[in-house]
Design a protein around this motif. Sequence first.
Motif, short mmCIF file in Angstrom:
data_model
loop_
_atom_site.label_atom_id
_atom_site.label_comp_id
_atom_site.label_asym_id
_atom_site.label_seq_id
_atom_site.Cartn_x
_atom_site.Cartn_y
_atom_site.Cartn_z
N GLU A 184 -22.82 59.68 -38.89
CA GLU A 184 -21.50 60.01 -39.45
C GLU A 184 -21.57 60.07 -40.99
N ALA A 185 -22.25 59.10 -41.57
CA ALA A 185 -22.36 59.07 -43.03
C ALA A 185 -23.10 60.31 -43.54
N ASP A 186 -24.17 60.69 -42.84
CA ASP A 186 -24.94 61.86 -43.27
C ASP A 186 -24.13 63.15 -43.13
N LEU A 187 -23.35 63.22 -42.06
CA LEU A 187 -22.51 64.41 -41.86
C LEU A 187 -21.49 64.52 -43.00
N LYS A 188 -20.94 63.38 -43.39
CA LYS A 188 -19.97 63.39 -44.49
C LYS A 188 -20.61 63.86 -45.79
N LEU A 189 -21.91 63.56 -45.93
CA LEU A 189 -22.63 63.99 -47.14
C LEU A 189 -23.02 65.47 -47.08
N GLY A 190 -22.73 66.11 -45.94
CA GLY A 190 -23.08 67.53 -45.81
C GLY A 190 -24.51 67.76 -45.38
N LEU A 191 -25.18 66.71 -44.92
CA LEU A 191 -26.55 66.86 -44.44
C LEU A 191 -26.55 67.37 -42.99
N SER A 192 -27.72 67.75 -42.51
CA SER A 192 -27.84 68.33 -41.16
C SER A 192 -28.72 67.48 -40.24
N PRO A 193 -28.12 66.52 -39.57
CA PRO A 193 -28.88 65.76 -38.57
C PRO A 193 -29.43 66.73 -37.52
#
Lengths: 489, 489
Positions: free
Chosen positions: B227-236
């Motif tokens: 969730e944190a990475d998605l908020k940062l705009g990263l692509s899990p």
Amino acid sequence: MNKPKNQTLDPQDWESMRELGHQMIDDLIDYWKGIRNEKIWRPIPEEIKKSFNESIPQEGQDPKAVYDDFKTTIFPYNKGNVHPRFFAWIQGTGTPLGTFADLMASGMNPNTTIGEHSAMYVDRQVVNWCKELMGFPSDASGILVSGGSMANITALTVARNAFGEGKIRQKGLVDYGKQLVLYCSTETHACIKKAAEILGIGSEFVRNIPVNEAFEMRSDLLRDQIEADLKLGLSPFAIVGTAGTVNTAAIDPLDELLEISREYGLWFHIDGAYGALAKLDPVYADRLKAIEEADSLAFDLHKWLYVPYEVGCTLIRDAKKHRDAFAYTPNYLLQESRGLSGGLDSINHYGFELSRGFKALKIWMSLKEHGREKYAQMIAQNNRQAEYLTQLVLENPYLELMAPTSMSITCFRMTQKGLTEEEIRNLNREILVRLQEEGIASPSSTILNGKFTLRVANVNQRTRFEDMELLVEEIVRIGLTILFGEKNN
Amino acid sequence: MNKPKNQTLDPQDWESMRELGHQMIDDLIDYWKGIRNEKIWRPIPEEIKKSFNESIPQEGQDPKAVYDDFKTTIFPYNKGNVHPRFFAWIQGTGTPLGTFADLMASGMNPNTTIGEHSAMYVDRQVVNWCKELMGFPSDASGILVSGGSMANITALTVARNAFGEGKIRQKGLVDYGKQLVLYCSTETHACIKKAAEILGIGSEFVRNIPVNEAFEMRSDLLRDQIEADLKLGLSPFAIVGTAGTVNTAAIDPLDELLEISREYGLWFHIDGAYGALAKLDPVYADRLKAIEEADSLAFDLHKWLYVPYEVGCTLIRDAKKHRDAFAYTPNYLLQESRGLSGGLDSINHYGFELSRGFKALKIWMSLKEHGREKYAQMIAQNNRQAEYLTQLVLENPYLELMAPTSMSITCFRMTQKGLTEEEIRNLNREILVRLQEEGIASPSSTILNGKFTLRVANVNQRTRFEDMELLVEEIVRIGLTILFGEKNN
């Protein structure tokens, strides 16, 4: 907790296992000794193919019964690169002692990556011998891998990680933000493109520079392309020169590529998977001299050192860059100063793998058996055999040479006045298949300038000059039979 | 052009080579048969180490002399994973017939990548057996590789190339522009980080999710991180669960990871290099059931199938994605419908390598020799031996268990009231080295929660329950000697 009865996979009857081992040695010796009189290839009967659809065995059987299965379904339908007239792709022959070395390596079974044990020292010595063979400096580093593809991608990983101020390993390519570009020729082996894809560079950014009529990279066009890419704001990072292309054994102008790489500050890698060892043949030594100046080199030992599959080698001039591309020591691999956990620097610091067999042993035993000089003679012999075949082709009215012969690859085909290109293609495809089906010889094929051609690649330690005569005779015989029928031949 | 005299690397005296082969078989049989009574490890004398500094041999010598060299300098200083009390890292024992299969594979010497010949069918059958063992669907695909590191990076290459609308292979990561993120735990094997580096993702974007007290990934924290990475705009893009961590054999909560991967549309890969085969032990079958639902799986056959080095396997659920990640057919590899160039789909379409030995044969012969059921018993035996060792540790006042025992890894150490952490560390390091130097047993070590521990990893088909008793006795004996001196013991 009670102790259950101990179980093992070791044989209950060691003497019976010993007998089986002796039987295998006998079968192999007889096979190799008589291989010249055997068919090079035979089709696999359908019922045997079906047996390979059986699901996993639930119960075991006697090892001798397993070996009988092997002798019925597997051994007779071998690929054929042990045969004196195998010339397909680029696949070496192997030697008896090379195979026996594999036996001992498998029997000792060391994972040759970490720890204080003899295989680690043999591996290091063999890498040092590889440096000697190639004229690399003694402080260069290297690693034995499975073959050319792994050797090339290992080198290109080092090249990429050494670029971009060394941050790509940790931060990745997106963070780096600049598009890397790799240069090679239209004749470069597909594993370079594959490497660029795996490394995240993308195959679109592999520039396949056109070649001259001898299939060698045009260094003038290379320079133009680098300039064009720089103007686009791209980041050229490496040039890959080939020492012996897979199609025609062409040698790129390595001196010129080296000079251009120095001029633009690019990594200079040489893919010598097939041809680097031709450095031992005085005829090619000069043209391959630039290998000694390359930043990295990939070459195979199961091709022109004739050791059994699989083993190739990557050499890297700058040992620190090599180690910096891969090294990391987790807690479970900590080294000690004494005991099993001591010893040399772990080999996983220099490549992709943590599990590595003892593939160095077959090189160690082979080079001790024959010595460097004998290998130089054998490699030269393959090149002279290709020249002899070329002469036979040029003298034969039914055959046409399709590329300048370089090193040990000869490209030619049968032709007849009045045949269309498609008819010539079909004729030669049929010749190729019948040569194999009749068990005579196994060349392979390729397409050069849009034209189908037979391709004879010779890294075979069993081939005799007479085999070239037989090959030409049989190609013409089969070709005439196809064209004019059995009666008219 | 005159034909020079033909040369070959084949022996002039085949009978002498045959005798040498028999001698090697005898030496191996005697070695394996007597291994229990041999020292597990011995230091390499300095003069022998020096011999490995010699430069490349110029002249050859008799094969028997080469073998004598081998028997003097290499054979006696083996790593030891053939010995019944080898428990270091995670390295399998091998079996006699497995080694004999390597002999035949090397003697046939097929490059097992392309062409119509028996090794291609054996390779396919063995991959199918691997799917059966792991409960993968029959239309899944797979490839045999050198081991866990290559198996993992092969799977993650497919995962990455299947992401980003399938454009990453051609256009690269910079063009794609979004930062991929990979999830695993703090206990995940270092080869996952290495894979992310090689693939251009960067080790900073490998999220090492914390573990619970049993060293299993915390799925709640995994979800938070995604969730944190998605908020940062990263692509899990992928989650890597481990079936048997290298430190303690912990099994991540695979069912939960699978669920999270489905929820977020991520690739679910399982690193089962060591532990996936514990699926055959009923005690672990349930906890490893999620393997059957994974997008990809990596596991080794030179660990828990006890075949000699080197062979691991990658399985990919979606065969099309697997092929799309690697396939490309250059002109020199065109296939025909008949003859040698016919046959099955080329194996280089499924992985990094174009040169591949016939490593399938040792699995084929081993599974036929013993059958699946026997392997299930052997794997279960290793797990029961670890449980037995755990019981001995818990009952012994000098020893403390350092992690919950899972599968066949037991972590423990010797301790004494009043010793500092550093003193305990030094004591156990010295115990470890002396165990090896005295030739008794070879555990390895790791660090758990900052504390040094001995680590007994058992994928050994020669180990008996009694070996666990001896191991504990010897550790305590050596430890007391170190603490109180020879006289007081």
